[in-house]
Design a protein around this motif. Structure first.
Motif, PDB file in Angstrom:
ATOM      1  N   TRP A  24       0.813  -1.220   0.000  1.00 16.47           N
ATOM      2  CA  TRP A  24       0.000   0.000   0.000  1.00 16.47           C
ATOM      3  C   TRP A  24       0.837   1.257   0.000  1.00 16.47           C
ATOM      4  N   ILE A  25       2.005   1.185   0.675  1.00 15.68           N
ATOM      5  CA  ILE A  25       2.865   2.370   0.657  1.00 15.68           C
ATOM      6  C   ILE A  25       3.430   2.599  -0.730  1.00 15.68           C
ATOM      7  N   SER A  26       3.889   1.515  -1.364  1.00 16.53           N
ATOM      8  CA  SER A  26       4.562   1.729  -2.654  1.00 16.53           C
ATOM      9  C   SER A  26       3.566   2.083  -3.742  1.00 16.53           C
ATOM     10  N   ILE A  27       2.296   1.829  -3.540  1.00 22.15           N
ATOM     11  CA  ILE A  27       1.325   2.303  -4.539  1.00 22.15           C
ATOM     12  C   ILE A  27       0.797   3.689  -4.172  1.00 22.15           C
ATOM     13  N   SER A  28       0.408   3.847  -2.895  1.00 18.11           N
ATOM     14  CA  SER A  28      -0.335   5.061  -2.562  1.00 18.11           C
ATOM     15  C   SER A  28       0.521   6.326  -2.623  1.00 18.11           C
ATOM     16  N   ILE A  29       1.795   6.224  -2.244  1.00 16.05           N
ATOM     17  CA  ILE A  29       2.598   7.451  -2.242  1.00 16.05           C
ATOM     18  C   ILE A  29       2.804   8.007  -3.650  1.00 16.05           C
ATOM     19  N   PRO A  30       3.305   7.186  -4.599  1.00 18.13           N
ATOM     20  CA  PRO A  30       3.433   7.755  -5.947  1.00 18.13           C
ATOM     21  C   PRO A  30       2.097   8.212  -6.528  1.00 18.13           C
ATOM     22  N   VAL A  31       1.050   7.424  -6.304  1.00 15.98           N
ATOM     23  CA  VAL A  31      -0.244   7.815  -6.855  1.00 15.98           C
ATOM     24  C   VAL A  31      -0.711   9.133  -6.244  1.00 15.98           C
ATOM     25  N   GLY A  32      -0.588   9.228  -4.923  1.00 17.41           N
ATOM     26  CA  GLY A  32      -1.006  10.453  -4.246  1.00 17.41           C
ATOM     27  C   GLY A  32      -0.214  11.661  -4.706  1.00 17.41           C
ATOM     28  N   VAL A  33       1.109  11.491  -4.809  1.00 19.05           N
ATOM     29  CA  VAL A  33       1.954  12.614  -5.222  1.00 19.05           C
ATOM     30  C   VAL A  33       1.613  13.031  -6.651  1.00 19.05           C
ATOM     31  N   LEU A  34       1.502  12.032  -7.536  1.00 23.87           N
ATOM     32  CA  LEU A  34       1.228  12.370  -8.937  1.00 23.87           C
ATOM     33  C   LEU A  34      -0.108  13.077  -9.088  1.00 23.87           C
ATOM     34  N   SER A  35      -1.130  12.593  -8.382  1.00 24.88           N
ATOM     35  CA  SER A  35      -2.419  13.249  -8.596  1.00 24.88           C
ATOM     36  C   SER A  35      -2.442  14.625  -7.935  1.00 24.88           C
ATOM     37  N   ALA A  36      -1.605  14.823  -6.898  1.00 29.84           N
ATOM     38  CA  ALA A  36      -1.533  16.165  -6.317  1.00 29.84           C
ATOM     39  C   ALA A  36      -0.814  17.125  -7.259  1.00 29.84           C
ATOM     40  N   LEU A  37       0.145  16.590  -8.021  1.00 32.58           N
ATOM     41  CA  LEU A  37       0.878  17.464  -8.941  1.00 32.58           C
ATOM     42  C   LEU A  37       0.009  17.879 -10.112  1.00 32.58           C
ATOM     43  N   PRO A  64      -3.677  18.181 -10.203  1.00 31.30           N
ATOM     44  CA  PRO A  64      -5.049  18.087  -9.724  1.00 31.30           C
ATOM     45  C   PRO A  64      -6.039  18.318 -10.855  1.00 31.30           C
ATOM     46  N   ARG A  65      -7.105  17.566 -10.832  1.00 29.92           N
ATOM     47  CA  ARG A  65      -8.179  17.638 -11.817  1.00 29.92           C
ATOM     48  C   ARG A  65      -7.774  17.114 -13.188  1.00 29.92           C
ATOM     49  N   SER A  66      -6.592  16.522 -13.288  1.00 29.95           N
ATOM     50  CA  SER A  66      -6.226  15.932 -14.568  1.00 29.95           C
ATOM     51  C   SER A  66      -6.957  14.597 -14.713  1.00 29.95           C
ATOM     52  N   ILE A  67      -6.839  13.990 -15.894  1.00 26.97           N
ATOM     53  CA  ILE A  67      -7.472  12.683 -16.122  1.00 26.97           C
ATOM     54  C   ILE A  67      -6.957  11.691 -15.089  1.00 26.97           C
ATOM     55  N   PHE A  68      -5.629  11.692 -14.894  1.00 25.78           N
ATOM     56  CA  PHE A  68      -5.025  10.761 -13.945  1.00 25.78           C
ATOM     57  C   PHE A  68      -5.625  10.947 -12.559  1.00 25.78           C
ATOM     58  N   ASP A  69      -5.760  12.201 -12.169  1.00 22.69           N
ATOM     59  CA  ASP A  69      -6.291  12.491 -10.846  1.00 22.69           C
ATOM     60  C   ASP A  69      -7.723  11.996 -10.720  1.00 22.69           C
TER      61      ASP A  69
END
Lengths: 341, 353, 343
Positions: free
Chosen positions: C137-150, C152-157
């Motif tokens: 969960w750490i190795s998935i959630s951190i990159p996913v969280g960081v990327l979607s924060a970078l 915001p509101r993008s398709i990925f997010d």
């Protein structure tokens, strides 16, 4: 040639309610060694102007057009990498709130040295820390060696603002942009910081752009003044001219409402109403709705924008003769204050 | 001209205990926010209270309206000691002593409409029938320069200046005798600040209100005050009539404050001499002995660390009944400090009283 | 730092003491008042005679007054069983045999074994599951969280937000069973359940048995953590000091990771420590779905069979895990965040 020349700068924010043009056709220039004050009330676009020039606004939520030439290059069109090399090296910035502008989890030494080493890869760690120490001493921080190891929360507001200034000046920038650096500070601390900026400006011969809402600070520090209202420059002039021969009704309003300047008057002059929404700005002069001297042309025609800053310039439809009589009347009020009662 | 004493504060102190430990709380120190302050205000006057952040001026204000319970001392308001009042008696007292706050955004409940905000005090004190209250709210709106159509709006629909007007209308609702204004214009832009200052002056003239006016901006205080009191680290260091204090400050801290204030006149600013204080305000947890200002004072001597200076005036002013008092062993003799020579004299510690 | 550590340790000890009291009251007096689940009766078996029950009461020490029982429980918890305990519980055994029969946490009614040993035998499964899950969960959630924060509101997010919602609303047993069906039965990619002990020479069997349950366990946490990381990063990126870093000329990567990320991570560290502490006490649903013999299934079995010492032992063990995790987190935070005062 001016060190920094801004021409027809326009910055638009894309909000949920629509496009907001926070800066709409701003032009001014800064000469080497000068202190230029950008004055205006909250929401007039003074901070956004400087953030746009440094390209510190999010590109996804805003767009900037126009030109900002610095040292012969247009800051708005150079590549990101080039801009990064200029930021913090040639043009650096200090912010309003020294409490939140330093990263809470790093020692201040680390943060200052970072500013240095980002632009000078060759400098050794030891030399960088020595330089940071010298800089802290130069901005008047006692026992600088020990302070390098402090965290931001261990310092007072005034000390943190000194740290910010040391960090901004460590690369000997050509332009220092100070965005309300004393607003969050007490008056005696403000006096210390203003004195420091005065001293550093003489020592380092940087140009300073000083953003503030406080006309007192402007009078104390600036050589040139740019007055902004609702995203536009309404008047620009050397500092003495602004205070002694103000030409724009908004400038009259600002000066008239200063409680310290108008002691002879029973009532403060106050500008009625509040600034227009920039979501849907008026077509004519933006100050019209609050102006005591508005004419019919003001409603339909925006006044000519100020492009040339070599002289006292004003964006207003009023007859220059009328403005001058107003300014004289204004001066006599101000003079009355100077006389002992 | 000035009426009877409406508020008399004697030896007021507010200490906040600093405690450690979650279960067994023990006091490890005392934050002396206000430490033995006495003053009085006459009816229809404005007492300006200036000082920098942490000097205790806001704590003092909150004690006066009894939002805080003072640690010791008395507050006589309209002949009654209100420092220990509780419950019903406290509520009765409050109708005559209202407060206006600094932040016009957070001091208005965002979910209440303007009429609810303004009529809340009317509801609490059973002002009258719904129709009477309604009429009163309209009257108040007009009084503070808002329009009747604002009656049903929410606070977020207003600008900062208008919100402060709403706060003023709420404070005025019950015809109080006195209003404590805690930095009422600090959050406002200068043109709006002027509107609010004018409004406060008009209301005072119309209703004979008494103000305790707190601000860090010396020019604003000069504008509104009859008398001015300067605080430093929980204590009053100087007070006097407005003109006395601004034209001839005697305490070195008042002098430093006045000289540090930026002057909106570039020519005057260029020739002005400033007293620059060194360092920061010491912690109120552990204030310096005797004179609290001595650690930053350019005039401090040995005596200042041993004997606490009492508030007292020069014989002439006391005789004139002007009531200019300062708490300093080595007060500033000359003002303004026009030449470098004056500064040297002002800063020289050889000058006695 | 040392004073702070000692303070935290003392605090932890007092919390555990409070838990023991709660456990004692719940499993001691409360049960003994309701006679049909009275511990002695359960221990003695269904058809036991009153005199047998009385003898069992003596063996278990239930005939003593409550305060004495509690005293015995605390002493045993701290020092281990003493001679008196051993004489009562295992009168005819050797020292080594007796160690198998009773431990710090007492003896299981059901298994007639030391609860310590029972828990210890399940530790491998539970710790492995928690660690593999946490790693996932750490190795998935951190990159996913960081990327979607970078962005915001993008398709990925937006896609991330949808997955977060699904992840948070899918029950573990449902997702686990579906995963088992497709990945273990229809396609035999993973073993259908059970556990293999870890061996350095051959780690794959261990890992292959844990991947599906680990992923199932991680699903909800991934969703929660991605959301927290995203929120924390968005907040941090809006902070003034991030703007200061950019104004210094720092590049995007440096700004994001050196300045924003470290600040955004502070609340995550706290939560992570607590979650790991919680999971060391057993992941009941996941263990049940995949037939893993961990602490979670131990506690469920014990609860079904009114195995009082085992149930209370597991509760105490979980409490200790959480308290220890809390202390570790606090000390770690004090190192990472200089604003936390250490006196």
């Amino acid at each position: 040639m001016a060190l920094l020349e801004v021409k027809d700068l326009q910055t638009t924010f894309f909000t949920d309610d629509g496009a907001v043009r926070a800066v709409d056709g701003v032009s001014f220039s800064v000469e080497a060694g000068q202190v230029v004050g950008i004055v205006g009330e909250s929401g007039c676009g003074k901070s956004v102007t400087m953030l746009s020039i440094m390209r510190l606004l999010s590109a996804r939520h805003s767009a900037t057009t126009g030109m900002a030439s610095f040292d012969g290059e247009d800051l708005l069109s150079i590549p990101n990498k080039k801009m990064r090399e200029i930021r913090g090296k040639q043009i650096s910035k200090i912010f309003q709130d020294p409490m939140t502008s330093l990263n809470p989890v790093y020692r201040i030494g680390v943060q200052i040295v970072e500013a240095l080493r980002l632009h000078d890869k060759a400098i050794s760690r030891v030399a960088a820390f020595d330089r940071a120490e010298q800089m802290l001493a130069a901005v008047g921080i006692p026992s600088p060696r020990e302070r390098l190891r402090s965290y931001p929360h261990e310092l007072s507001g005034g000390m943190r603002q000194r740290v910010m200034i040391a960090m901004a000046l460590i690369n000997d920038p050509k332009v220092l942009i100070a965005d309300e650096p004393t607003t969050a500070l007490d008056v005696t601390t403000q006096a210390q910081i203003l004195e420091l900026i005065r001293k550093l400006r003489n020592e380092f011969s940087s140009a300073v752009v000083f953003i503030t809402h406080d006309l007192g600070v402007v009078a104390e520090l600036c050589d040139e003044v740019v007055v902004m209202y609702a995203g536009k420059v309404v008047e620009s002039a050397p500092v003495d001219e602004i205070f002694e021969n103000p030409q724009h009704p908004y400038t009259w309003g600002l000066l008239g409402s200063l409680p310290g300047r108008n002691l002879g008057n029973d009532r403060l002059y106050s500008v009625p109403g509040s600034p227009p929404s920039l979501l849907d700005p008026p077509t004519g002069c933006r100050f019209m709705a609050r102006c005591a001297h508005a004419m019919s042309i003001c409603e339909t025609e925006p006044p000519l924008e100020i492009l040339d800053h070599s002289e006292h310039a004003v964006a207003c439809h009023l007859d220059p003769g009328f403005r001058t009589t107003q300014a004289i009347a204004f001066r006599s009020i101000a003079n009355r204050v100077q006389e002992p009662r | 001209m000035s009426g009877d004493v409406i508020l008399k504060v004697s030896n007021l102190a507010k200490h906040f205990p600093v405690t450690r430990g979650a279960i067994f709380r023990r006091e490890v120190g005392r934050l002396r926010a206000v430490d033995g302050v006495s003053f009085e205000i006459r009816e229809g006057e404005t007492l300006g209270l200036v000082g920098e952040s942490g000097c205790g001026k806001s704590t003092l204000a909150k004690c006066v309206v009894r939002l805080l319970e003072p640690t010791s001392g008395s507050i006589i308001f309209q002949g009654q000691d209100i420092s220990k009042l509780k419950g019903r008696a406290l509520r009765e007292m409050r109708r005559n002593l209202m407060m206006i706050f600094q932040d016009p955004i957070s001091s208005l409940d965002p979910r209440m409409r303007v009429n609810q905000i303004i009529s809340e005090p009317l509801d609490i004190y059973n002002y009258g029938t719904a129709a009477v209250k309604r009429a009163r709210v309209h009257e108040l709106l007009e009084l503070v320069g808002l329009r009747s159509e604002h009656f049903n709006r929410f606070p977020h629909e207003f600008s900062g200046g208008q919100r402060q007007r709403i706060g003023i209308a709420r404070a005025l609702a019950l015809d109080p005798k006195m209003i404590v204004c805690d930095e009422p214009v600090s959050a406002l832009d200068v043109s709006v600040q002027a509107q609010v200052l004018n409004l406060l002056a008009d209301l005072q003239a119309e209703f004979g209100l008494t103000y305790l006016f707190i601000a860090h901006d010396l020019d604003v205080v000069r504008r509104v005050s009859t008398n001015v009191q300067v605080m430093y680290l929980g204590d009053v260091v100087e007070r006097g009539t407005r003109d006395e204090l601004y034209d001839s400050p005697r305490h070195p801290y008042s002098a430093a404050l006045l000289s540090a204030r930026p002057e909106a006149d570039p020519r005057a600013a260029r020739t002005k001499t400033r007293i620059l204080l060194e360092g920061d305000v010491p912690s109120p947890l552990d204030p310096p002995s005797a004179c609290r200002f001595r650690t930053r004072c350019p005039r401090a001597q040995e005596l200042c660390s041993q004997v606490t200076p009492e508030l007292s005036g020069s014989p002439e002013t006391v005789a004139l009944g002007e009531g200019h008092e300062w708490a300093c062993h080595f007060p500033v003799a000359q003002w303004p400090l026009a030449t470098p020579e004056d500064i040297r004299l002002a800063n020289s510690s050889k000058l006695g009283r | 730092m040392i004073r702070y550590t000692i303070r935290r340790l003392l605090w932890g000890a007092s919390v555990i003491l409070a838990v023991t009291l709660a456990v004692f009251v719940l499993f001691g007096p409360v049960l003994q008042w309701k006679s049909n689940v009275e511990p002695a009766r359960i221990y003695a078996g269904k058809n036991a005679q009153p005199e047998q029950i009385e003898r069992v009461s003596k063996i278990l020490g239930l005939d003593k007054p409550f305060y004495e029982q509690y005293g015995i429980m605390i002493r045993r918890l701290v020092l281990g069983p003493n001679q008196a305990d051993k004489e009562r519980m295992c009168p005819n055994s050797t020292e080594a045999e007796c160690d198998e029969l009773i431990g710090h946490l007492g003896q299981s009614f059901e298994k007639r074994r030391s609860v310590d040993k029972l828990i210890f035998s399940r530790l491998g499964v539970t710790f492995s599951l928690a660690l593999v899950g946490a790693f996932i969960w750490i190795s998935i959630s951190i990159p996913v969280g960081v990327l979607s924060a970078l962005r915001p509101r993008s398709i990925f997010d937006r896609i991330t937000v949808v997955f977060i919602l699904i992840g948070q609303s899918l029950p573990v047993y449902y997702f686990g069973l579906v995963a088992l069906y497709f990945l273990a039965y229809t396609n035999k990619i993973f073993p259908p359940g059970g556990y293999m002990a870890f061996q350095w020479s051959e780690p794959w069997p261990w890992l292959s048995h844990l991947l599906l349950p680990g992923f199932t366990l991680a699903l909800q946490f991934t969703a929660l953590y991605a959301r927290l990381v995203r929120g924390g990063m968005l907040d941090a990126l809006g902070e003034d000091y991030v703007r200061t870093a950019r104004a210094k000329g720092a590049g995007e990567t440096r700004t994001v990771f050196k300045h924003a990320f470290r600040n955004a991570l502070l609340p995550i560290v706290t939560l992570f420590g607590l979650d790991i502490g919680l999971l060391f006490g057993g992941a009941i649903l996941t263990e049940a779905t995949f037939g893993l013999q961990g602490i979670g299934s131990l506690s469920v079995d014990a609860a079904y069979r009114f195995d009082v010492p085992t149930t209370s032992g597991v509760v105490l063990f979980s409490a200790i895990c959480i308290v220890v995790a809390n202390i570790v987190v606090d000390l770690l935070l004090a190192v990472v965040d200089p604003r936390i005062r250490l006196d």
